[in-house]
Design an enzyme around this catalytic site. Structure first.
Site, PDB file in Angstrom:
ATOM      1  N   SER A 143     -34.833  45.239  22.970  1.00 33.29           N
ATOM      2  CA  SER A 143     -34.299  45.622  21.655  1.00 33.29           C
ATOM      3  C   SER A 143     -35.419  46.257  20.858  1.00 33.29           C
ATOM      4  CB  SER A 143     -33.797  44.381  20.907  1.00 33.29           C
ATOM      5  OG  SER A 143     -33.535  44.702  19.545  1.00 33.29           O
ATOM      6  N   TYR A 157     -34.878  35.283  19.077  1.00 32.52           N
ATOM      7  CA  TYR A 157     -34.347  36.537  19.621  1.00 32.52           C
ATOM      8  C   TYR A 157     -35.458  37.576  19.739  1.00 32.52           C
ATOM      9  CZ  TYR A 157     -31.264  40.592  20.238  1.00 32.52           C
ATOM     10  OH  TYR A 157     -30.654  41.722  20.728  1.00 32.52           O
TER      11      TYR A 157
HETATM   12  P1  NAD Z   1     -22.053  41.723  23.590  1.00 29.27           P
HETATM   13  O1  NAD Z   1     -22.050  40.399  22.913  1.00 29.27           O
HETATM   14  O2  NAD Z   1     -20.959  42.705  23.323  1.00 29.27           O
HETATM   15  O3  NAD Z   1     -22.169  41.528  25.189  1.00 29.27           O
HETATM   16  C1  NAD Z   1     -23.015  40.571  25.776  1.00 29.27           C
HETATM   17  C2  NAD Z   1     -22.356  40.049  27.047  1.00 29.27           C
HETATM   18  O4  NAD Z   1     -23.267  39.112  27.682  1.00 29.27           O
HETATM   19  C3  NAD Z   1     -21.054  39.261  26.784  1.00 29.27           C
HETATM   20  O5  NAD Z   1     -20.034  39.748  27.630  1.00 29.27           O
HETATM   21  C4  NAD Z   1     -21.411  37.825  27.127  1.00 29.27           C
HETATM   22  O6  NAD Z   1     -20.323  37.071  27.618  1.00 29.27           O
HETATM   23  C5  NAD Z   1     -22.502  38.014  28.167  1.00 29.27           C
HETATM   24  N1  NAD Z   1     -23.357  36.848  28.311  1.00 29.27           N
HETATM   25  C6  NAD Z   1     -23.900  36.085  27.326  1.00 29.27           C
HETATM   26  N2  NAD Z   1     -24.591  35.063  27.852  1.00 29.27           N
HETATM   27  C7  NAD Z   1     -24.502  35.173  29.203  1.00 29.27           C
HETATM   28  C8  NAD Z   1     -25.001  34.408  30.284  1.00 29.27           C
HETATM   29  N3  NAD Z   1     -25.752  33.312  30.090  1.00 29.27           N
HETATM   30  N4  NAD Z   1     -24.724  34.812  31.554  1.00 29.27           N
HETATM   31  C9  NAD Z   1     -23.964  35.927  31.764  1.00 29.27           C
HETATM   32  N5  NAD Z   1     -23.455  36.680  30.774  1.00 29.27           N
HETATM   33  C10 NAD Z   1     -23.713  36.297  29.504  1.00 29.27           C
HETATM   34  O7  NAD Z   1     -23.466  42.362  23.207  1.00 29.27           O
HETATM   35  P2  NAD Z   1     -24.133  43.809  23.429  1.00 29.27           P
HETATM   36  O8  NAD Z   1     -24.413  44.367  22.103  1.00 29.27           O
HETATM   37  O9  NAD Z   1     -23.409  44.610  24.441  1.00 29.27           O
HETATM   38  O10 NAD Z   1     -25.526  43.289  24.009  1.00 29.27           O
HETATM   39  C11 NAD Z   1     -26.000  43.570  25.299  1.00 29.27           C
HETATM   40  C12 NAD Z   1     -27.504  43.466  25.268  1.00 29.27           C
HETATM   41  O11 NAD Z   1     -28.029  44.387  24.301  1.00 29.27           O
HETATM   42  C13 NAD Z   1     -28.053  42.094  24.856  1.00 29.27           C
HETATM   43  O12 NAD Z   1     -29.157  41.770  25.676  1.00 29.27           O
HETATM   44  C14 NAD Z   1     -28.483  42.309  23.427  1.00 29.27           C
HETATM   45  O13 NAD Z   1     -29.501  41.408  23.035  1.00 29.27           O
HETATM   46  C15 NAD Z   1     -28.969  43.738  23.483  1.00 29.27           C
HETATM   47  N6  NAD Z   1     -29.071  44.431  22.190  1.00 29.27           N
HETATM   48  C16 NAD Z   1     -27.982  44.536  21.382  1.00 29.27           C
HETATM   49  C17 NAD Z   1     -28.126  45.167  20.151  1.00 29.27           C
HETATM   50  C18 NAD Z   1     -26.975  45.257  19.179  1.00 29.27           C
HETATM   51  O14 NAD Z   1     -27.179  45.657  18.020  1.00 29.27           O
HETATM   52  N7  NAD Z   1     -25.762  44.934  19.589  1.00 29.27           N
HETATM   53  C19 NAD Z   1     -29.333  45.725  19.786  1.00 29.27           C
HETATM   54  C20 NAD Z   1     -30.411  45.630  20.650  1.00 29.27           C
HETATM   55  C21 NAD Z   1     -30.259  44.970  21.855  1.00 29.27           C
END
Ligand code: NAD
Length: 257
Positions: A143, A157
């Protein structure tokens, strides 16, 4: 097709970035192993990919568990014969995550277990499969907060994502001569469930948007396109990077009004 004949394992494929990536990678010819804990939405990702003419399977795995990660990689090899692309993308942002004084150890441990150990375990079992396949591309979702302090306190985080970036660099160096590339994808703030459940009012959204030069949240689809570049042979000289896709947020500073 940019991923023809490749097999890609994607964690967190039930939602957000992982779901969009499963769909885009399949359109580009990859066979997809979609991994998540959320079986109903994970199966939905797979049925959407397959009904659009792709080839995908769903595997339930908790990325913080060693045996589950071993199983998901085995499932890829058993179904499709090899593993070429590993997208360690599953992650959480816990609502109780705060500053160092307030954040409970339990929240710290859970966040580290999924966001950082989960990436380590994906690499632990994914790398031997890639060595067998003659190389591959690993993409670890970090991130922008791993590169700078977040204005809203969320120490577990932020630290977990900093760890993902360091782990990525080291693995990239270790495996460079095995034709295994390892890159961290560093998204900016996105309009996905993970963030929007916190920014649930227009005022909260605006408070964050002021920091983003482009003046909007990113889309999961835009992260999928970046992941596609890193997964494909187009990025053949790219390894160990913090691949920042953030609407300019890490380049900006804001003068308080
Ligand atoms: P999201 O919540 O839409 O998707 C995350 C997915 O991970 C979900 O389907 C959830 O069920 C799954 N998950 C959670 N814990 C798990 C586990 N222990 N085992 C297997 N699956 C698991 O979120 P997103 O925004 O698509 O995030 C994806 C990645 O991007 C994450 O690593 C998040 O930290 C990162 N990220 C997101 C943002 C943002 O603003 N959304 C910004 C920077 C980084």
């Amino acid at each position: 097709m940019r991923l023809a004949d490749k097999v890609a394992l994607i964690t967190g494929a039930a939602s957000g970035i992982g779901k969009e990536t499963a769909s885009l990678f399949a359109q580009e010819g990859a066979k997809i192993v979609a991994v998540d804990l959320n079986d109903s939405d994970g199966e939905k990702t797979v049925s959407e990919v397959n009904s659009a003419g792709g080839d995908a399977i769903y595997v339930n795995a908790n990325v913080s568990k060693s045996s589950d990660c071993e199983h998901m990689v085995k499932a890829a090899e058993e179904k499709y014969g090899k593993l070429n692309v590993m997208f360690n993308n599953a992650g959480i942002m816990d609502s109780r995550d705060d500053n160092a004084q307030v954040t409970e150890e339990e929240v710290w441990d859970l966040t580290m277990a999924i966001n950082l150990k989960g990436v380590f375990l994906g690499c632990k079992f994914g790398i031997p499969a890639m060595q067998k396949a003659g190389g591959g591309s690993i993409i670890n979702t970090a991130s922008f907060v791993g590169l700078m302090g977040a204005a809203t306190p969320q120490v577990a985080y932020t630290a977990s994502k900093g760890g993902v970036i360091s782990l990525t660099r080291e693995l990239a160096v270790i495996h460079a001569r095995e034709n295994i590339r390892v890159n961290a994808l560093c998204p900016g703030p996105l309009r996905t469930e993970l963030l929007m459940k916190f920014l649930d009012t227009e005022a909260k959204k605006q408070k964050r948007l002021v920091h983003i030069p482009m003046g909007r949240f990113g889309e999961a689809k835009e992260m999928a396109k970046a992941a596609l570049f890193l997964a494909s042979d187009e990025s053949s000289y790219t390894t160990g990077t913090e691949f920042v896709v953030d609407g300019g947020i890490t380049s900006a500073y804001v003068t308080p009004e």
